[in-house]
Design a protein around this motif. Sequence first.
Motif, PDB file in Angstrom:
ATOM      1  N   HIS A  57      -2.845   4.799  -5.107  1.00 29.20           N
ATOM      2  CA  HIS A  57      -3.634   4.276  -3.983  1.00 29.20           C
ATOM      3  C   HIS A  57      -5.033   4.893  -3.939  1.00 29.20           C
ATOM      4  O   HIS A  57      -6.031   4.183  -3.773  1.00 29.20           O
ATOM      5  CB  HIS A  57      -2.898   4.539  -2.664  1.00 29.20           C
ATOM      6  CG  HIS A  57      -3.703   4.170  -1.453  1.00 29.20           C
ATOM      7  ND1 HIS A  57      -3.954   2.861  -1.079  1.00 29.20           N
ATOM      8  CD2 HIS A  57      -4.366   4.947  -0.537  1.00 29.20           C
ATOM      9  CE1 HIS A  57      -4.705   2.841   0.006  1.00 29.20           C
ATOM     10  NE2 HIS A  57      -4.965   4.085   0.355  1.00 29.20           N
ATOM     11  N   GLU A  58      -5.113   6.227  -4.109  1.00 33.36           N
ATOM     12  CA  GLU A  58      -6.404   6.910  -4.028  1.00 33.36           C
ATOM     13  C   GLU A  58      -7.367   6.419  -5.109  1.00 33.36           C
ATOM     14  O   GLU A  58      -8.572   6.296  -4.885  1.00 33.36           O
ATOM     15  CB  GLU A  58      -6.208   8.428  -4.162  1.00 33.36           C
ATOM     16  CG  GLU A  58      -5.411   9.054  -3.030  1.00 33.36           C
ATOM     17  CD  GLU A  58      -6.057   8.823  -1.670  1.00 33.36           C
ATOM     18  OE1 GLU A  58      -7.307   8.832  -1.594  1.00 33.36           O
ATOM     19  OE2 GLU A  58      -5.324   8.597  -0.687  1.00 33.36           O
TER      20      GLU A  58
ATOM     21  N   ILE B 253       0.835  -1.209   0.000  1.00 32.44           N
ATOM     22  CA  ILE B 253       0.000   0.000   0.000  1.00 32.44           C
ATOM     23  C   ILE B 253       0.868   1.257   0.000  1.00 32.44           C
ATOM     24  O   ILE B 253       0.572   2.233  -0.701  1.00 32.44           O
ATOM     25  CB  ILE B 253      -0.968  -0.018   1.200  1.00 32.44           C
ATOM     26  CG1 ILE B 253      -1.997  -1.144   1.010  1.00 32.44           C
ATOM     27  CG2 ILE B 253      -1.675   1.326   1.368  1.00 32.44           C
ATOM     28  CD1 ILE B 253      -2.883  -1.386   2.207  1.00 32.44           C
ATOM     29  N   ASN B 254       1.974   1.239   0.756  1.00 32.66           N
ATOM     30  CA  ASN B 254       2.869   2.404   0.784  1.00 32.66           C
ATOM     31  C   ASN B 254       3.489   2.671  -0.582  1.00 32.66           C
ATOM     32  O   ASN B 254       3.612   3.824  -0.998  1.00 32.66           O
ATOM     33  CB  ASN B 254       3.985   2.187   1.820  1.00 32.66           C
ATOM     34  CG  ASN B 254       3.490   2.374   3.245  1.00 32.66           C
ATOM     35  OD1 ASN B 254       2.479   3.059   3.469  1.00 32.66           O
ATOM     36  ND2 ASN B 254       4.180   1.780   4.212  1.00 32.66           N
TER      37      ASN B 254
ATOM     38  N   GLU C 221       1.240   7.303  -6.451  1.00 30.91           N
ATOM     39  CA  GLU C 221       0.029   8.099  -6.683  1.00 30.91           C
ATOM     40  C   GLU C 221      -1.115   7.295  -7.295  1.00 30.91           C
ATOM     41  O   GLU C 221      -1.870   7.798  -8.123  1.00 30.91           O
ATOM     42  CB  GLU C 221       0.356   9.304  -7.602  1.00 30.91           C
ATOM     43  CG  GLU C 221       1.325  10.307  -7.017  1.00 30.91           C
ATOM     44  CD  GLU C 221       0.669  11.238  -6.009  1.00 30.91           C
ATOM     45  OE1 GLU C 221      -0.537  11.484  -6.134  1.00 30.91           O
ATOM     46  OE2 GLU C 221       1.366  11.704  -5.091  1.00 30.91           O
TER      47      GLU C 221
ATOM     48  N   ALA D 127       7.368  11.945  -6.098  1.00 29.61           N
ATOM     49  CA  ALA D 127       7.499  10.618  -5.479  1.00 29.61           C
ATOM     50  C   ALA D 127       8.794   9.939  -5.915  1.00 29.61           C
ATOM     51  O   ALA D 127       9.484   9.297  -5.109  1.00 29.61           O
ATOM     52  CB  ALA D 127       6.306   9.745  -5.853  1.00 29.61           C
TER      53      ALA D 127
ATOM     54  N   LYS E 171       0.904   4.270  -2.705  1.00 26.72           N
ATOM     55  CA  LYS E 171       0.756   5.691  -2.343  1.00 26.72           C
ATOM     56  C   LYS E 171       1.864   6.524  -2.964  1.00 26.72           C
ATOM     57  O   LYS E 171       1.623   7.621  -3.481  1.00 26.72           O
ATOM     58  CB  LYS E 171       0.769   5.841  -0.825  1.00 26.72           C
ATOM     59  CG  LYS E 171      -0.518   5.379  -0.138  1.00 26.72           C
ATOM     60  CD  LYS E 171      -0.425   5.509   1.376  1.00 26.72           C
ATOM     61  CE  LYS E 171      -1.739   5.076   2.038  1.00 26.72           C
ATOM     62  NZ  LYS E 171      -1.650   5.105   3.516  1.00 26.72           N
TER      63      LYS E 171
ATOM     64  N   TYR F 105      -8.369  -3.257  -3.959  1.00 31.92           N
ATOM     65  CA  TYR F 105      -7.133  -3.931  -4.379  1.00 31.92           C
ATOM     66  C   TYR F 105      -7.390  -5.312  -4.980  1.00 31.92           C
ATOM     67  O   TYR F 105      -6.475  -5.923  -5.536  1.00 31.92           O
ATOM     68  CB  TYR F 105      -6.177  -4.061  -3.183  1.00 31.92           C
ATOM     69  CG  TYR F 105      -5.360  -2.811  -2.942  1.00 31.92           C
ATOM     70  CD1 TYR F 105      -4.086  -2.667  -3.487  1.00 31.92           C
ATOM     71  CD2 TYR F 105      -5.864  -1.759  -2.185  1.00 31.92           C
ATOM     72  CE1 TYR F 105      -3.335  -1.517  -3.277  1.00 31.92           C
ATOM     73  CE2 TYR F 105      -5.126  -0.603  -1.966  1.00 31.92           C
ATOM     74  CZ  TYR F 105      -3.859  -0.488  -2.513  1.00 31.92           C
ATOM     75  OH  TYR F 105      -3.110   0.659  -2.318  1.00 31.92           O
TER      76      TYR F 105
END
Length: 518
Positions: free
Chosen positions: A383-384, A374-375, A381, A445, A378, A393
Amino acid sequence: MNELRNAVFAKVAQHSIRKIAKNVFLHLHNLDLGFHLSRQTGALSKTIDRGSRGINFVLTAMVFNVVPTVIELALVSSILGLKCGAAFAGISLGCVGVYAAFTLGVTQWRTKFRIYMNQAENEAGNKAIDSLINYETVKYFNNEKFEADRYDGVLKKYESASLKTNTSLALLNFGQNAIFSAALSGIMVLAAHEIIKGNMTVGDLVMVNGLLFQLSVPLGFLGSVYREVRQALIDMQTMFTLMTMDSAIKSKAHAPYLHVDSKTSNIRFENVSFEYAPGKEILKDLSFTIPPGKKIAIVGGSGSGKSTVVRLLYRFYEPTSGRILIGNQDIRDVELESLRRAISIVPQDSVLFHDTIKHNLHYGDLCATEEEVINSAKMAEIHESIVKWPQGYETEVGERGLKLSGGEKQRVAIARAILKNSPILVFDEATSSLDSLTEHNILEALRRATQGRTSICIAHRLSTVMDADEILVLENGRVSETGSHEILLQNPNSLYSKLWKAQNHQGFTSEAKKSLKV
């Protein structure tokens, strides 16, 4: 006993098939990229499938048909010889001999039809799979009928080869039956003469008839078994031919493990030349050094060799001359798996598995925890976007990720590379499918992800590599210019300056400006 035999043997056969199929599959993955670029996936799939089925048939036929038939023939001939005389044993053995010779000869002749049929089936499978994979392209150009006609053309070849296979089979069966009928007639006439002479009884005639008929069942089956065994051996040979192919790219014996970290992950290309085909040189005496922990960008026009640098670094290909070093170790001298473990790559074409988004993200490091997955999502960009989908998921991405947009696929590829957590990061056009806003967020990122790591960024859009410690401009397979973004722009006649101006609309002609106003 037959059913017990089948139950016991099934376990042995299926285990053998599974083991061999796995070995072939693993071997195919270990072959170099050049092999896979020259082969078609549909044909490989058919080869493994037919070869595996062939193994099962050969094992069954040899153990349960061929050996028992030989024993039965010996017993029948012995009984006929002892009870009725040498002439009867001679007819039974002669029948079997002629029958076997005819079967072998005709089957040998028929083999080529089976090979043609296999080739046509492979071609049909290739055409179907290739067309269905490129479904969107077919639709874009309204070529459904063209694809169907191409597929039908290959099926015609298969139909013709299959027809020859079946008609030649009918000829073989006819000949086998004719041989056995002639032998049966001959032995019955011989028995009738012996009865007239008083040497044999009617019961003996029934016995001779019964024994020869006893041979007809396994003999008839042996004919078909031989045909099928021949075909199975052809299928197996094709599969095992794959196993004999050796990869052009492999680790040397007792090669040391490549140990690199953020402080020792320097990369050096020394006079590297490379050509995909003779006479088509891509890189020419290419030399450059990437210090550990630095971000280096490689830019240039199409065909200048930017992506080739990545393929050579990852050892998909070997340089024609020169050498590549990581941490002062020649990559040809280190263990191949350790080399590839040290490099994370975001490829230009991000292809995903036909599975869930979670599986595709987790593929970067199968040992990673869910929190780490999940990290990484994120940081990339994505995850949202994922949490807004109905199944989150667990959403299926479709074959080759076709249910996702180009930008979403690219962000999954970036997340996978981040999750792999290698000391060297390579981004081959990592943001080419993203909009400007998302690209800006992902670049932030990537800056965090590349911090303290050796990284190579290959880009067409120069705005994405402005922050690189050094930019290498490739032209005609060589480094023509080097420096930071600001230094390279100081020379207005440099290739980098021209590319920058073209991309930032500073090179518009008056005609272009007028057309824009219109």
